[in-house]
Design an enzyme around this catalytic site. Structure first.
Site, PDB file in Angstrom:
ATOM      1  N   HIS A   4       0.519  -1.170  -0.271  1.00  0.00           N
ATOM      2  CA  HIS A   4       0.633   0.130   0.163  1.00  0.00           C
ATOM      3  C   HIS A   4       1.368   0.995  -0.290  1.00  0.00           C
ATOM      4  O   HIS A   4       1.888   1.317   1.368  1.00  0.00           O
ATOM      5  CB  HIS A   4      -0.563  -0.407   1.183  1.00  0.00           C
ATOM      6  CG  HIS A   4      -1.536   1.255   0.758  1.00  0.00           C
ATOM      7  ND1 HIS A   4      -2.681   1.326   2.457  1.00  0.00           N
ATOM      8  CD2 HIS A   4      -1.898   2.332  -0.109  1.00  0.00           C
ATOM      9  CE1 HIS A   4      -3.913   2.611   2.702  1.00  0.00           C
ATOM     10  NE2 HIS A   4      -3.149   2.704   0.790  1.00  0.00           N
ATOM     11  N   ASP A   5       0.758   1.730  -1.269  1.00  0.00           N
ATOM     12  CA  ASP A   5       1.684   3.261  -1.278  1.00  0.00           C
ATOM     13  C   ASP A   5       1.687   4.063  -0.054  1.00  0.00           C
ATOM     14  O   ASP A   5       2.413   4.493   0.066  1.00  0.00           O
ATOM     15  CB  ASP A   5       1.197   4.007  -2.175  1.00  0.00           C
ATOM     16  CG  ASP A   5       0.296   4.920  -2.418  1.00  0.00           C
ATOM     17  OD1 ASP A   5      -0.767   4.257  -1.541  1.00  0.00           O
ATOM     18  OD2 ASP A   5      -0.354   4.994  -3.292  1.00  0.00           O
TER      19      ASP A   5
ATOM     20  N   ASN B  74      -8.448   8.414   6.153  1.00  0.00           N
ATOM     21  CA  ASN B  74      -8.385   9.067   5.473  1.00  0.00           C
ATOM     22  C   ASN B  74      -9.121  10.767   4.631  1.00  0.00           C
ATOM     23  O   ASN B  74      -9.999  10.327   5.155  1.00  0.00           O
ATOM     24  CB  ASN B  74      -8.896   7.702   4.080  1.00  0.00           C
ATOM     25  CG  ASN B  74      -7.936   6.708   4.499  1.00  0.00           C
ATOM     26  OD1 ASN B  74      -7.226   6.298   3.150  1.00  0.00           O
ATOM     27  ND2 ASN B  74      -8.173   5.574   4.573  1.00  0.00           N
TER      28      ASN B  74
END
Length: 489
Positions: free
Chosen positions: A236-237, A296
């Site tokens: 996951h970046d 997020n």
């Protein structure tokens, strides 16, 4: 050693070469390419085979330049996936997380399984495009993809499979699915069955730094290259970006800034309790036994989509031009909540900002500079809100904020973030995800001892720009107005 890091974002991808030289990291951009989703009828897909083509182009450039590679790894965005059939072939193009096929599905699943039940098992933030809801949507639609599927692979897993022929699920990305149980340390089979999916689709979960194969013989023959080891990065970046935060002490707050903004802190154990569920925080896997307690935030997607809307109208702006127009506009004229569902899907974003402002009884911005200023100020103020919640949830007080990723090239956003939070912002490195990808490879091969040595090397290798807070009183007043207008607690 020369290593290769593929770093795939939601709008572009890049292949970068990394070298360790006298205790310093040297990064060279080898290949950069766009990542353009494709609308087919009512569905929005990732062009996964085009991405594979671009990965191959980077390997051809390595060959043409007579570079000897020691290893490579891939990181990308989270939640999306491909399904592999019994013949080993991909079943359909992966759906884009902004596709409408998940509309309303999260509400249905949560009603059936309860939010408390799902969160207690996974510790993951409720977002309508999470993998669990994508799979539930396929099941409810009786998708033939599920009938024929034998293996579930997330985007970097899938691309790695194309390169190596080996099927593994990597830990940091697996945790984003809302199907992985961090307490049990495995896929949650009960939860998977509850949405009508077979747990047999989900394979072995490997940690960042695991060797997961080598370039397959057929690919080497096709490209005329030698095989090299392939490692699992924090795929996951954001996991890779957090690995590259040049913090020198264990307690730190970070903001990985790009199409999405992801803000939080690094913890040793997932924080799964009533408060983290109430605040809708997430516990995603990190590197070397850590978790990323974060939230997020919609991020620069809103600005990117505005720019596309203006381009469709025949008006082109560079991002520096947009930032300059924003700087010249009237401050604090209007606010948006960047995470309002209105801004999730592609479309006419300036019109949606107007709709939001009218809904919240504000005067909507009309000219380009005012719209951009509204977006950037709202992002900075949202960052303050999430930073405060991160401190509350983690029991820590942070002296400043580390910002990494391509978004830090927007120096105005960095300064406004410092102004909003009333604390210093330390910005750098820009290529955080790719550098985090690289250090995992170097640790795996023994070139670096551990994550803390790696972060020290990063700190000594790349500039960190410091933004001190300014205009404190004006931003304090703006924060109160932002919270009142948007209804954010």
């Amino acid at each position: 050693m020369t290593i290769l890091a593929y770093d795939l974002g939601a709008s572009s991808g890049r292949a970068l070469l990394g070298r360790l030289n006298n205790g310093k990291i040297e990064v060279e951009e080898l290949h950069r390419f766009s990542n353009d989703p494709v609308q087919v009828g009512d569905r929005l897909h990732w062009d996964i085979l085009r991405l594979l083509h671009e990965l191959k182009q980077a390997l051809l450039l390595v060959r043409h330049r007579d570079i000897t590679l020691d290893s490579l790894a891939i990181d990308s965005w989270a939640v999306d996936f491909g399904l592999i059939g019994s013949n080993g072939e991909l079943l359909g193009n992966p759906y884009h997380y902004r596709d409408h096929h998940t509309d309303g599905v999260m509400k249905q699943v949560v009603e059936e399984l309860t939010a408390t039940g799902i969160f207690a098992k996974t510790g993951i933030q409720f977002l309508p495009f999470n993998t669990i809801y994508q799979l539930a949507a396929l099941k409810k639609a009786d998708s033939p993809l599920l009938r024929d599927a034998k293996h579930f692979l997330m985007i970097p897993d899938l691309l790695r499979y194309f390169l190596t022929g080996e099927k593994y699920n990597e830990f940091s990305n697996a945790t984003t699915t809302q199907l992985y149980n961090p307490v049990a340390g495995s896929w949650d089979e009960e939860l998977i069955r509850s949405i009508g999916i077979s747990p047999e689709l989900f394979g072995e979960v490997v940690q960042p730094g695991a060797k997961v194969g080598s370039l397959r013989a057929s690919l080497c023959e096709e490209l005329g290259i030698e095989s090299v080891p392939v490692y699992a990065a924090a795929e996951h970046d954001t996991g890779s970006a957090v690995a590259a935060v040049p913090a020198l002490e264990k307690s730190f707050a970070y903001l990985s800034c790009g199409t999405w903004s992801l803000m939080g802190t690094e913890v040793d154990e997932p924080v799964i309790n009533e408060l983290s569920q109430q605040l809708n925080f997430t516990n995603e896997g990190g590197v070397y036994g850590t978790y990323r307690l974060l939230k997020n935030i919609m991020g620069l997607w809103i600005l990117q989509e505005c720019r596309r809307s203006w381009e469709r109208a025949g008006i082109s702006y560079t991002f520096p031009e947009l930032v300059k127009l924003a700087e010249e506009a009237k401050p604090f004229a209007a606010f948006i909540d960047p995470d309002d569902p209105l801004f999730l899907h592609p479309g006419d974003m300036p019109a949606r900002i107007t709709e939001y402002c009218l809904r919240t009884r504000q005067t909507a911005p009309t000219d380009t500079g005012a719209i951009v200023r509204c977006i950037l100020e709202s992002l900075a103020l949202k960052y303050r809100n999430v930073l405060e919640l991160t401190e509350q949830l983690s029991g820590q007080a942070f002296s400043g904020l580390h910002m990494v990723g391509g978004g830090i090239q927007n120096t105005l956003l960095c300064q406004w973030t410092a102004n909003a939070i009333g604390k210093p912002v330390w910005a750098g490195p820009v290529e955080g995800s790719a550098i985090g990808n690289m250090i995992v490879q170097w640790i795996a091969s023994g070139q670096l001892a551990d994550i803390w040595e790696a972060r020290k090397v990063i700190r000594e290798s790349f500039p960190v720009d410091v933004y001190e807070p300014e205009q404190n009183d004006a931003w304090e007043s703006a924060y109160r107005a932002f919270k009142e207008t948007t209804g954010i607690a």
